[in-house]
Motif scaffolding. Structure first.
Motif, PDB file in Angstrom:
ATOM      1  N   ASP A 194      26.209  45.126  27.967  1.00 41.88           N
ATOM      2  CA  ASP A 194      26.523  44.819  29.365  1.00 41.88           C
ATOM      3  C   ASP A 194      26.661  43.314  29.582  1.00 41.88           C
ATOM      4  N   ARG A 197      29.971  42.137  28.031  1.00 40.99           N
ATOM      5  CA  ARG A 197      31.126  42.495  28.867  1.00 40.99           C
ATOM      6  C   ARG A 197      31.193  41.604  30.107  1.00 40.99           C
ATOM      7  N   ALA A 198      30.012  41.298  30.679  1.00 37.56           N
ATOM      8  CA  ALA A 198      30.001  40.433  31.863  1.00 37.56           C
ATOM      9  C   ALA A 198      30.487  39.034  31.516  1.00 37.56           C
ATOM     10  N   TYR A 199      30.082  38.534  30.345  1.00 32.81           N
ATOM     11  CA  TYR A 199      30.529  37.213  29.907  1.00 32.81           C
ATOM     12  C   TYR A 199      32.029  37.206  29.676  1.00 32.81           C
ATOM     13  N   GLU A 200      32.565  38.250  29.036  1.00 32.36           N
ATOM     14  CA  GLU A 200      34.000  38.310  28.791  1.00 32.36           C
ATOM     15  C   GLU A 200      34.776  38.370  30.100  1.00 32.36           C
ATOM     16  N   ALA A 201      34.245  39.097  31.086  1.00 31.49           N
ATOM     17  CA  ALA A 201      34.915  39.184  32.381  1.00 31.49           C
ATOM     18  C   ALA A 201      34.929  37.829  33.076  1.00 31.49           C
ATOM     19  N   SER A 202      33.819  37.084  32.980  1.00 30.24           N
ATOM     20  CA  SER A 202      33.781  35.762  33.617  1.00 30.24           C
ATOM     21  C   SER A 202      34.739  34.799  32.934  1.00 30.24           C
ATOM     22  N   ARG A 203      34.871  34.909  31.622  1.00 29.06           N
ATOM     23  CA  ARG A 203      35.808  34.042  30.897  1.00 29.06           C
ATOM     24  C   ARG A 203      37.245  34.313  31.329  1.00 29.06           C
ATOM     25  N   ARG A 204      37.562  35.563  31.608  1.00 28.67           N
ATOM     26  CA  ARG A 204      38.919  35.894  32.057  1.00 28.67           C
ATOM     27  C   ARG A 204      39.239  35.216  33.394  1.00 28.67           C
ATOM     28  N   LEU A 205      38.207  35.029  34.222  1.00 29.69           N
ATOM     29  CA  LEU A 205      38.418  34.395  35.515  1.00 29.69           C
ATOM     30  C   LEU A 205      38.477  32.876  35.392  1.00 29.69           C
TER      31      LEU A 205
END
Length: 212
Positions: A194, A197-205
């Motif tokens: 989890d 995935r949260a880190y990857e989502a923040s990197r996308r932003l």
């Protein structure tokens, strides 16, 4: 990885110091990274009287009757008792693979080579460090008691000879947790899925150019 909590098993004594990884699993057998199939060639140059090569039928090879692992009294042993600096030499992980594939679940010695020591934990084996005089006493006990079993209790961190008193040992808490729960490096990483995935989502932003 199979969890390690308690083990009651036969102990085999290998009375040699500075056993290196090339003796544990000779280099010619290191052609696979599957972690299995190495047990037949564990201590190959000591167990057999001929020169071993990959693919040989070990059932037809002449065995050294003086080597402990070939002696009937130690058949089925899951605990290896040995001397100081076990696992020295190269960093090959094939050495603990061979021991584990043979059936060894725990090792007892006054000291282990550092990389080998860490690789044992990564492969579900418990390397126990005891004082040299305690190891001497266990060697004498094994010699005097054919079929001697030891009970290893990881939660309480004790080794108990059959009919004897518990012997305490120390272990790093993190490595103890990994063994008790059967967690290898991949399993430890997956426990944080989890957060990953949260880190990857923040990197996308924050850095969208990295994700075409």
């Amino acid at each position: 990885m199979q969890p390690f909590t308690e083990l009651t098993a036969l102990v085999v004594a290998l009375d040699r110091a500075n056993v290196d990884t090339d003796a544990i699993i000779p280099k010619q057998f290191m052609k696979s990274i599957r972690r299995t199939g190495f047990g037949d060639n564990l201590f190959d140059e000591w167990r057999y009287l001929d020169h071993g090569e990959p693919g040989q039928d070990v059932s037809k090879r002449p065995r050294n009757p003086d080597f402990p692992l070939n002696q009937p009294r130690y058949a089925g042993a899951q605990i290896l008792l040995t001397r100081e600096n076990f696992g020295c030499g190269s960093s090959r992980e094939h050495a603990p693979w061979a021991l584990r594939d043979f059936g060894i679940r725990a090792l007892i010695a006054p000291s282990f080579a550092d990389i080998f020591h860490g690789n044992c934990f990564k492969n579900g084996m418990l390397p126990i460090v005891l004082e040299a005089d305690v190891v001497d006493r266990l060697f004498r006990l094994v010699d005097a008691t054919p079929g001697l079993q030891l009970h290893i209790d990881l939660p309480s961190q004790t080794v108990t000879p059959a009919g004897g008193a518990p012997i305490p040992f120390t272990i790093d808490p993190g490595r103890k947790h990994r063994l008790l729960h059967g967690l290898d490096d991949i399993a430890l990483t997956l426990q944080r899925t989890d957060r990953i995935r949260a880190y990857e989502a923040s990197r996308r932003l924050t850095e969208p150019w990295l994700f075409p």
